[in-house]
Design a protein around this motif. Structure first.
Motif, PDB file in Angstrom:
ATOM      1  N   TYR A 304       0.832  -1.206   0.000  1.00 16.12           N
ATOM      2  CA  TYR A 304       0.000   0.000   0.000  1.00 16.12           C
ATOM      3  C   TYR A 304       0.868   1.258   0.000  1.00 16.12           C
ATOM      4  N   GLU A 332      -1.580  -1.268  -4.446  1.00 11.31           N
ATOM      5  CA  GLU A 332      -2.660  -0.295  -4.348  1.00 11.31           C
ATOM      6  C   GLU A 332      -2.122   1.051  -3.874  1.00 11.31           C
ATOM      7  N   VAL A 357      -4.428  -0.694  -8.444  1.00  8.19           N
ATOM      8  CA  VAL A 357      -5.653  -0.078  -7.946  1.00  8.19           C
ATOM      9  C   VAL A 357      -5.253   1.301  -7.427  1.00  8.19           C
TER      10      VAL A 357
END
Length: 438
Positions: A304, A332, A357
């Motif tokens: 992340y 992401e 994403v």
């Protein structure tokens, strides 16, 4: 008749002389009376004071009979007053109790100050640990124990570690300060912290196999009021997180910690080349940005990459200028994240993300954006938010489809502008012709 009149005149003269003779005596008598009257007034005044003193002494006795709650205290005061009323020298006996109470209070205050000061405060410089509590002042630092405030002035070292659970620990910046470590955080505080000052702080840290790493970690609440901050967080080959500024802790159990930014210039770069995540500003609690200039850049490989986030709290923007660029190569990325709510009331935000994403706004709860920003695509990977309500226009404008343009240029606007330009050109020609004729 004439003789009688003469005798009468003589008798009247004698009577008048006789009347004038006792006048000094009468005058003296009146002076004595006046003096006596004056003395009587003085005596009355003294008597009134005495009566007042007696009344003060005797009134508590009467009060003692009627007041049940303060009877013991009033009776004690009455007894002391009765004993000391006869002698002026003993009068100060009455205020002796407040003096003793003041001494006791001072002792309590001293204990309170000692309790509220940091229980542990160390600076690391050139590999040597400086016990700031033992040596309050150095060439480039000073600690005020009563205010629980450490001032850095052109300090260059590796780490700042503090434990202050009773009172907010304050760090004031003067000059250019540098703290850089290769294991963990450059600034690590247990307890609440406040950052301010006219100076700057460059804080750099690294994560390891067992430690998160970065610029500033506060296990508690952090408030940034002013100052200039250059924060660097680096992740190595391990799986631990690299984070610029973090409040709270998630190792085992989460310790709530709110992050509030009221001002200052904050530049954060968080890069993790290992397996872990990269975060810029993160709070395990509420994060509120009221002002300041914030520039956050995060980048990681597969985990992340989050610019500004809040966990178990809301992420709120009330002002300031914020720019976020979050990149995750095969993972992401989110510019703003909250597992509760994202609330944007005011401020300018330039948000952009890239990844498998990628979202500018990643929220597990609700998203509220002030209508002044116009229509916002909540699923966009990049957003530029500039509230039109804070700008002044001659007439109402709608938000542009491309927010970077700020305001749409309509056909009517172009027509009005063209007519105005033609009018100005015509006026200029008329003026020039009149000048030629003249």
């Amino acid at each position: 008749m004439k003789k009688m009149s003469k005798w009468m005149s003589l008798l009247m003269v004698l009577a008048m002389i006789f009347m004038l003779v006792p006048a000094p005596a009468l005058a003296a008598g009146s002076e004595e009376t006046a003096a006596t009257a004056t003395r009587d007034k003085n005596i009355v005044l003294v008597t009134n004071e005495v009566v007042t003193d007696q009344a003060i002494v005797s009134e508590p006795a009467a009060t003692d009979k009627t007041a049940d709650t303060a009877a013991v205290l009033q009776q004690t005061a009455t007894d002391k007053t009765a004993v000391t009323a006869d002698t002026i020298v003993e009068t100060p006996v009455v205020p002796e109790q407040p003096v003793a109470a003041a001494n006791k209070t001072a002792a309590v205050d001293t204990e309170t100050v000692n309790t509220q000061a940091a229980s542990y405060l160390c600076l690391t410089q050139n590999g040597m640990i400086i016990d700031v509590l033992a040596a309050n002042t150095g060439a480039d630092y000073a600690y005020d124990a009563a205010a629980n405030q450490l001032t850095l002035n052109n300090f260059v070292g590796e780490e700042l570690n503090a434990v202050s659970v009773a009172d907010t620990f304050k760090l004031v910046l003067l000059g250019n300060n540098v703290l850089k470590t290769n294991a963990g955080f450059a600034v690590n505080v247990v307890g609440d912290m406040n950052l301010s000052g006219a100076g700057s702080l460059a804080a750099a840290g690294q994560s390891t196999d067992v430690l998160k790493g970065g610029g500033i970690s506060v296990i508690g609440n952090l408030v940034i009021d002013s100052g200039t901050y250059d924060i660097t967080a680096t992740g190595n080959d391990g799986s631990r997180t690299a984070v610029g500024i973090v409040t709270g802790e998630d190792d085992g159990a989460i310790t709530p910690g709110n992050l509030t930014i009221n001002g200052g210039d904050i530049d954060i770069a968080s890069v993790n080349t290992g397996l872990g995540s990269a975060y810029g500003l993160f709070a395990f609690g509420n994060q509120t940005i009221n002002g300041g200039n914030i520039n956050v850049s995060t980048e990681c490989i597969k985990d992340y990459s989050t610019g500004i986030g809040a966990y178990n709290g809301d992420l709120v923007f009330n002002g300031g200028v914020t720019a976020v660029n979050a990149i995750s190569h095969i993972g992401e990325a989110a510019a703003l994240f909250s597992n509760q709510n994202i609330i944007i009331n005011n401020g300018i935000l330039d948000l952009c993300t890239a990844g498998v994403v990628a979202q500018a706004l990643d929220c597990e709860g609700g998203i509220y954006i002030n209508p002044c920003y116009g229509n916002v695509d909540l699923t966009a990977s990049c957003l530029y938010l500039d509230p039109l309500c804070s700008k002044q226009f001659a007439k109402h404008h709608a938000a542009s489809s491309n927010p970077k343009t700020g305001v749409e240029t309509t056909t009517a606007d172009a027509l009005i502008a063209g007519i105005a330009l033609l009018s100005l050109m015509g006026l200029a020609m008329i003026v020039s012709k009149r000048e030629v004729k003249a």
